[in-house]
Motif scaffolding. Sequence first.
Motif, PDB file in Angstrom:
ATOM      1  N   ASP A  37       0.834  -1.197   0.000  1.00 20.57           N
ATOM      2  CA  ASP A  37       0.000   0.000   0.000  1.00 20.57           C
ATOM      3  C   ASP A  37       0.870   1.249   0.000  1.00 20.57           C
ATOM      4  O   ASP A  37       1.645   1.484   0.926  1.00 20.57           O
ATOM      5  CB  ASP A  37      -0.922   0.010   1.243  1.00 20.57           C
ATOM      6  CG  ASP A  37      -1.980   1.114   1.165  1.00 20.57           C
ATOM      7  OD1 ASP A  37      -2.787   1.217   2.119  1.00 20.57           O
ATOM      8  OD2 ASP A  37      -1.987   1.871   0.173  1.00 20.57           O
TER       9      ASP A  37
ATOM     10  N   LYS B 171      -7.647  -3.958   2.619  1.00 26.03           N
ATOM     11  CA  LYS B 171      -7.004  -3.004   1.727  1.00 26.03           C
ATOM     12  C   LYS B 171      -7.612  -3.047   0.332  1.00 26.03           C
ATOM     13  O   LYS B 171      -7.948  -2.014  -0.256  1.00 26.03           O
ATOM     14  CB  LYS B 171      -5.491  -3.314   1.657  1.00 26.03           C
ATOM     15  CG  LYS B 171      -4.659  -2.198   1.075  1.00 26.03           C
ATOM     16  CD  LYS B 171      -4.521  -2.308  -0.440  1.00 26.03           C
ATOM     17  CE  LYS B 171      -3.724  -1.183  -1.029  1.00 26.03           C
ATOM     18  NZ  LYS B 171      -3.371  -1.389  -2.446  1.00 26.03           N
TER      19      LYS B 171
ATOM     20  N   HIS C  26     -11.366   3.494  -4.324  1.00 30.69           N
ATOM     21  CA  HIS C  26     -10.608   4.214  -5.358  1.00 30.69           C
ATOM     22  C   HIS C  26     -11.332   4.114  -6.706  1.00 30.69           C
ATOM     23  O   HIS C  26     -11.470   5.090  -7.434  1.00 30.69           O
ATOM     24  CB  HIS C  26      -9.206   3.618  -5.499  1.00 30.69           C
ATOM     25  CG  HIS C  26      -8.132   4.626  -5.296  1.00 30.69           C
ATOM     26  ND1 HIS C  26      -6.807   4.298  -5.252  1.00 30.69           N
ATOM     27  CD2 HIS C  26      -8.162   5.970  -5.144  1.00 30.69           C
ATOM     28  CE1 HIS C  26      -6.072   5.389  -5.074  1.00 30.69           C
ATOM     29  NE2 HIS C  26      -6.867   6.417  -5.000  1.00 30.69           N
TER      30      HIS C  26
ATOM     31  N   LYS D 274      -9.647  -4.820 -12.568  1.00 30.11           N
ATOM     32  CA  LYS D 274      -9.696  -4.340 -11.182  1.00 30.11           C
ATOM     33  C   LYS D 274     -11.042  -4.597 -10.510  1.00 30.11           C
ATOM     34  O   LYS D 274     -11.093  -4.949  -9.321  1.00 30.11           O
ATOM     35  CB  LYS D 274      -9.384  -2.837 -11.151  1.00 30.11           C
ATOM     36  CG  LYS D 274      -7.933  -2.497 -11.497  1.00 30.11           C
ATOM     37  CD  LYS D 274      -7.695  -0.989 -11.528  1.00 30.11           C
ATOM     38  CE  LYS D 274      -6.248  -0.648 -11.855  1.00 30.11           C
ATOM     39  NZ  LYS D 274      -6.037   0.822 -11.951  1.00 30.11           N
TER      40      LYS D 274
HETATM   41  C1  CS2 Z   1      -4.935   2.554  -7.415  1.00 27.19           C
HETATM   42  C2  CS2 Z   1      -3.784   1.828  -6.725  1.00 27.19           C
HETATM   43  O1  CS2 Z   1      -4.316   2.989  -9.643  1.00 27.19           O
HETATM   44  C3  CS2 Z   1      -4.994   2.262  -8.901  1.00 27.19           C
HETATM   45  O2  CS2 Z   1      -5.676   1.304  -9.285  1.00 27.19           O
HETATM   46  O3  CS2 Z   1      -6.131   2.136  -6.782  1.00 27.19           O
HETATM   47  O4  CS2 Z   1      -2.583   1.967  -7.463  1.00 27.19           O
HETATM   48  C4  CS2 Z   1      -3.609   2.412  -5.336  1.00 27.19           C
HETATM   49  O5  CS2 Z   1      -3.132   3.753  -5.427  1.00 27.19           O
HETATM   50  C5  CS2 Z   1      -2.626   1.593  -4.520  1.00 27.19           C
HETATM   51  O6  CS2 Z   1      -3.066   0.254  -4.465  1.00 27.19           O
HETATM   52  C6  CS2 Z   1      -2.537   2.151  -3.117  1.00 27.19           C
HETATM   53  O7  CS2 Z   1      -1.832   1.267  -2.302  1.00 27.19           O
END
Ligand code: CS2
Length: 530
Positions: free
Chosen positions: A268, A333, A341, A419
């Motif tokens: 992370d 996480k 995100h 994702k």
């Molecule tokens: C973000 C991840 O770009 C993305 O898909 O969700 O890179 C995120 O920033 C990292 O997993 C944080 O640990």
Amino acid sequence: RLSFATLASALDHSGPDHGALDLGAPSGTVAGPAVDPHAVTIGIVHLGVGAFHRAHQAVVTEDAAAATGETTWGILGVTQRSTTVLDQLAPQDGLYGVLTPGPDAPSLRIVGSVRDVAFPGTDTARILAAIAAPTTHVVSLTVTEKGYRTRPDGALDVTDPDVVVDQAAFRAEIDGTSGATVHDEHGHPAEVVPARSPIGLLVRGLALRYAESGAPVTVLSCDNIVRNGHVVQRLVTQFIEAVVTDDDSTGLRTWLASCVTFPCTVVDRIVPATTDAHRAAAQALTGVRDEALVVGEPFLQWVVEDRFAGPRPAWERAGATFTDDVTPFEQAKLRMLNGTHCLLAYLGALAGHRFVADAVADPDLAAAARELLLDDVVPTLVAPPGVDLAEYAESILRRFADPSTGHTTVQVAIDGSTKLPIRLLGTVADRLAAGSVPNGAARAVAAWIVFVARGTTFAGAPLVLDDPLAPVLRAAATGPDAGPDTGPDAGLVARMLALRQVFPATLAEHAGFRATVELHVTELLGRFDT
Ligand code: CS2
């Protein structure tokens, strides 16, 4: 350019604070490599030496070495897709800066743990030899979700053209290895077929290691994937199964089972793409141009399953957490941080928010994020030891709100088809099984569908669809009756949920979930200006 020459005279490696140096810069500080890079030998081969690795594992590895004084944990970084990273790092002796913009003064640390870089297109023999070298104890990976070349069911895609090439090369090497392997004067394999996939490079290197020494080794996936260690182990096994027959009797399988471990990890740190503004801020601190600069938020976490086949860096001396079960940390996480995100990326991009910080500053989007976090995800989790999940949720939103990192919604929006299953659909499945339709997760899925289908913000500005399945997604989105004159295309959701590469049938056929996604899609489609 950043190099030893430009730094050696200014930085003292032996300084108690690892060469921290105030160059009299306006308000920032520069810390030099925590160990003398010239004294470091290779102990780790890392596949995917991109920005995330350089801002995460490579930093922790250097700090661990500084804490113990060990000099055997240098990293050979392999860049898979192009020579860009090679071109950035090679002229800098492998040195690069990690810029932490921070809310006040930016800080910069120069990292020296990446001691060599290689590109399979031209350096496969050297990489295989490095994986085989008894002084290499860890082979780690950050190749992104799509880099593993898996099918929707998680199995290795043996029809992937790169995997096909690598399996043929592997077969040829087995035939060669069963007899006298051709070596050059350094004892390295001579001419070999350039590796085309990370899994192919890994297996071919492991096979050479077995043939040359049989020394134990640990394979460490550091990607955002559920049970990442088990995934890599399964893919290695499936790659070999497709090539090695019982009468090969190479003993490779037995060696893998007894001398190679595949621990799981959770990584992370928010690492936004490096911009020229970032490079200018770093140059203002050092006076030199750093083409390999990476950017990271102040936060960093690394949870590692303590199951190593041989020696490893003392990462716990640099803040890593070792455990016998990463699952609670991983689920929290991936589902809380990464799932939210994605929600903010798609809703934010559609609303015209360039930065994640702007998206989470939008009250409606912040409310949607909290609904996903607290109403949908938290009920599916077992809290990691000592973690209050409600506080963890707020800490995630605080990190997202930091405008200084410059993390963009479109960067997070990349590769949604790989994702979503990892970050959101587990939550959906668990909530449906508990008899509840997860409204927040359904909203995130709806936002992704509209992001794919319309390809613009509500105001009409173009949005890029960067996804390995882009052609398939576009075809599904633009069904026979779709188009601006048909208004909200009722068939859109059904067609997108029918994509088995993304959605399991159980979700797509759940009437309550589908209806909820439909509602959100219709609401979002109604917000377009045209
Ligand atoms: C973000 C991840 O770009 C993305 O898909 O969700 O890179 C995120 O920033 C990292 O997993 C944080 O640990």
